[in-house]
Design an enzyme around this catalytic site. Sequence first.
Site, PDB file in Angstrom:
ATOM      1  N   ASN A 208      54.772  30.132   3.182  1.00  0.00           N
ATOM      2  CA  ASN A 208      54.966  30.817   4.461  1.00  0.00           C
ATOM      3  C   ASN A 208      53.794  30.505   5.385  1.00  0.00           C
ATOM      4  O   ASN A 208      52.872  29.796   5.001  1.00  0.00           O
ATOM      5  CB  ASN A 208      55.146  32.325   4.237  1.00  0.00           C
ATOM      6  N   ASP A 277      58.340  35.954  -2.329  1.00  0.00           N
ATOM      7  CA  ASP A 277      59.184  36.847  -3.132  1.00  0.00           C
ATOM      8  C   ASP A 277      59.981  36.097  -4.192  1.00  0.00           C
ATOM      9  O   ASP A 277      60.413  36.677  -5.171  1.00  0.00           O
ATOM     10  CB  ASP A 277      60.146  37.610  -2.210  1.00  0.00           C
ATOM     11  N   LYS A 287      59.622  13.847  -9.003  1.00  0.00           N
ATOM     12  CA  LYS A 287      60.079  14.079  -7.629  1.00  0.00           C
ATOM     13  C   LYS A 287      61.613  14.018  -7.563  1.00  0.00           C
ATOM     14  O   LYS A 287      62.208  13.083  -8.110  1.00  0.00           O
ATOM     15  CB  LYS A 287      59.469  12.998  -6.728  1.00  0.00           C
ATOM     16  N   PHE A 322      50.116  45.677   3.098  1.00  0.00           N
ATOM     17  CA  PHE A 322      50.505  45.187   4.416  1.00  0.00           C
ATOM     18  C   PHE A 322      52.025  45.104   4.459  1.00  0.00           C
ATOM     19  O   PHE A 322      52.667  44.954   3.422  1.00  0.00           O
ATOM     20  CB  PHE A 322      49.927  43.782   4.669  1.00  0.00           C
ATOM     21  N   LYS A 336      58.161  50.803   2.267  1.00  0.00           N
ATOM     22  CA  LYS A 336      57.301  50.050   1.337  1.00  0.00           C
ATOM     23  C   LYS A 336      56.136  50.914   0.854  1.00  0.00           C
ATOM     24  O   LYS A 336      55.739  50.858  -0.303  1.00  0.00           O
ATOM     25  CB  LYS A 336      56.749  48.783   2.020  1.00  0.00           C
ATOM     26  N   LYS A 340      55.918  51.539  -3.112  1.00  0.00           N
ATOM     27  CA  LYS A 340      54.839  50.871  -3.856  1.00  0.00           C
ATOM     28  C   LYS A 340      53.668  51.812  -4.152  1.00  0.00           C
ATOM     29  O   LYS A 340      52.619  51.367  -4.620  1.00  0.00           O
ATOM     30  CB  LYS A 340      54.369  49.629  -3.085  1.00  0.00           C
TER      31      LYS A 340
HETATM   32  N1  CTP Z   1      53.570  41.868  -2.073  1.00  0.00           N
HETATM   33  C1  CTP Z   1      53.158  41.621  -3.369  1.00  0.00           C
HETATM   34  N2  CTP Z   1      53.928  40.866  -4.198  1.00  0.00           N
HETATM   35  C2  CTP Z   1      55.094  40.345  -3.772  1.00  0.00           C
HETATM   36  C3  CTP Z   1      55.520  40.588  -2.444  1.00  0.00           C
HETATM   37  C4  CTP Z   1      54.726  41.356  -1.618  1.00  0.00           C
HETATM   38  O1  CTP Z   1      52.080  42.096  -3.761  1.00  0.00           O
HETATM   39  N3  CTP Z   1      55.816  39.599  -4.584  1.00  0.00           N
HETATM   40  C5  CTP Z   1      52.733  42.721  -1.227  1.00  0.00           C
HETATM   41  C6  CTP Z   1      52.097  42.022  -0.051  1.00  0.00           C
HETATM   42  O2  CTP Z   1      50.793  41.547  -0.377  1.00  0.00           O
HETATM   43  C7  CTP Z   1      52.025  43.113   1.002  1.00  0.00           C
HETATM   44  C8  CTP Z   1      53.198  44.021   0.656  1.00  0.00           C
HETATM   45  O3  CTP Z   1      53.567  43.714  -0.678  1.00  0.00           O
HETATM   46  O4  CTP Z   1      50.842  43.884   0.888  1.00  0.00           O
HETATM   47  C9  CTP Z   1      54.412  43.844   1.540  1.00  0.00           C
HETATM   48  O5  CTP Z   1      54.782  42.510   1.617  1.00  0.00           O
HETATM   49  P1  CTP Z   1      55.994  42.063   2.568  1.00  0.00           P
HETATM   50  O6  CTP Z   1      56.178  40.577   2.444  1.00  0.00           O
HETATM   51  O7  CTP Z   1      55.823  42.661   3.925  1.00  0.00           O
HETATM   52  O8  CTP Z   1      57.235  42.838   1.970  1.00  0.00           O
HETATM   53  P2  CTP Z   1      58.077  42.718   0.662  1.00  0.00           P
HETATM   54  O9  CTP Z   1      57.736  43.890  -0.206  1.00  0.00           O
HETATM   55  O10 CTP Z   1      57.965  41.373   0.052  1.00  0.00           O
HETATM   56  O11 CTP Z   1      59.527  42.977   1.242  1.00  0.00           O
HETATM   57  P3  CTP Z   1      60.400  42.088   2.278  1.00  0.00           P
HETATM   58  O12 CTP Z   1      59.996  40.642   2.030  1.00  0.00           O
HETATM   59  O13 CTP Z   1      61.786  42.395   1.899  1.00  0.00           O
HETATM   60  O14 CTP Z   1      60.051  42.580   3.658  1.00  0.00           O
END
Ligand code: CTP
Length: 397
Positions: A208, A277, A287, A322, A336, A340
């Site tokens: 990302n 995720d 490859k 975050f 969230k 969490k």
């Molecule tokens: N986070 C994490 N591990 C993951 C995904 C997210 O620890 N596999 C943590 C990130 O570091 C951040 C928080 O969860 O502090 C929220 O991440 P975000 O990408 O906003 O949300 P997600 O929980 O992944 O949900 P979505 O992608 O559906 O918005």
Amino acid sequence: MLNGKTIVLGVTGGIAAYKAVELLRLLVKSGASVHVIMTSSATEFVTPLTFQTLSGNPVHTGIFNLVTEQEIGHISLADRADLFIIAPATANFIGKLANGIADDLLTTTVMATKAPVLIAPAMNVNMHENLIYRENEEKLRRHGYLFADPVSGYLACGWEGKGKMLEPALILDEARSALSLKDLKGLKILVTAGPTREEIDPVRYISNHSSGRMGYAIARAARARGAEVTLVSGPVSLGPPSGVELVNAVSAEEMRSAVITIAGKFDVIIKAAAVADYRPAHREVQKIKKHCGEESVELVKNCDILAELGKMKRSGQTLVGFAAETENLLKNAAAKLEAKNLDMIVANDVSAEGAGFNVETNIVRFIYRDGRSEELPLLTKETVAGEILDRVLILRR
Ligand code: CTP
């Protein structure tokens, strides 16, 4: 931290004087008003005009310069300074300061100041190891002088070893630290930053746009305020902050094992990383070749590291997450926070102008367990970092 501060930058005669130009530029960019004092040997390496142009202030070189002495005398400079930085500092300058010799404008002004003095030595490795030099440095440390320690590397004199001046960006970190209140002293803080990379094959990956800037700013600010900081970082192009323990992780799985194994010992965990995720179900060893038809990649879910930290949270531990959103900011972030088990969530609309990934600024909203939320205006990530740490301190009272 440096905005509006008056800094005296002392430049002595070493080849690293050219790096003091970059340090000056960084200090000015941080909002400091910088007055440069050069020793006469420093002027052999870089011209005063370079420092004068970048600082916007006259450069002071001689103790008997009647014009500058009348405009802003050395004692007045010593009194007005919030911080002195000597970069590069030669063995000769350090020797003189340690022995009370004030025979030029720089040594005289440094001796006359009550401001903190940060010294960035640069010299040949053997000079740095010389026992007389070591005694001088120890003496200055005992008397409260601060040091931005040199690093090992290839030296201009042809030798390799310790004696290379610390990089200007890291001296800047030390300067911030010298000027900060140590209100986080005694706290162990874990910060995660940057993206993760999920490999598809040896040449491709899913990731990302996270640059890591927000997490790095938090780590730097926390260390400046006296905390013991560990930074677990995904792949970014930022240099490591000074005085912070850096642990590199590439994939979400690597970040998870790095974080989970050490999490228990931290008082505060701030999870700014943008963790992927999903990851490819299989990483191809070779490859993947192009075919004439369509191609798809099967994805499996990664662990949610933050949710796991929320489950294992011990009493006295503060957990900050975050939320990167593009719509329904408040509702999604609040969900969230709850799911969490966080103490606070920093929500940002990553699609808003000046916010989110790859920019120097951010617009954030803090949401708490009791349902309160506060929205901050557009701020630099440095300032947002300070605001987050202020809230962490309040939460821990
Ligand atoms: N986070 C994490 N591990 C993951 C995904 C997210 O620890 N596999 C943590 C990130 O570091 C951040 C928080 O969860 O502090 C929220 O991440 P975000 O990408 O906003 O949300 P997600 O929980 O992944 O949900 P979505 O992608 O559906 O918005």
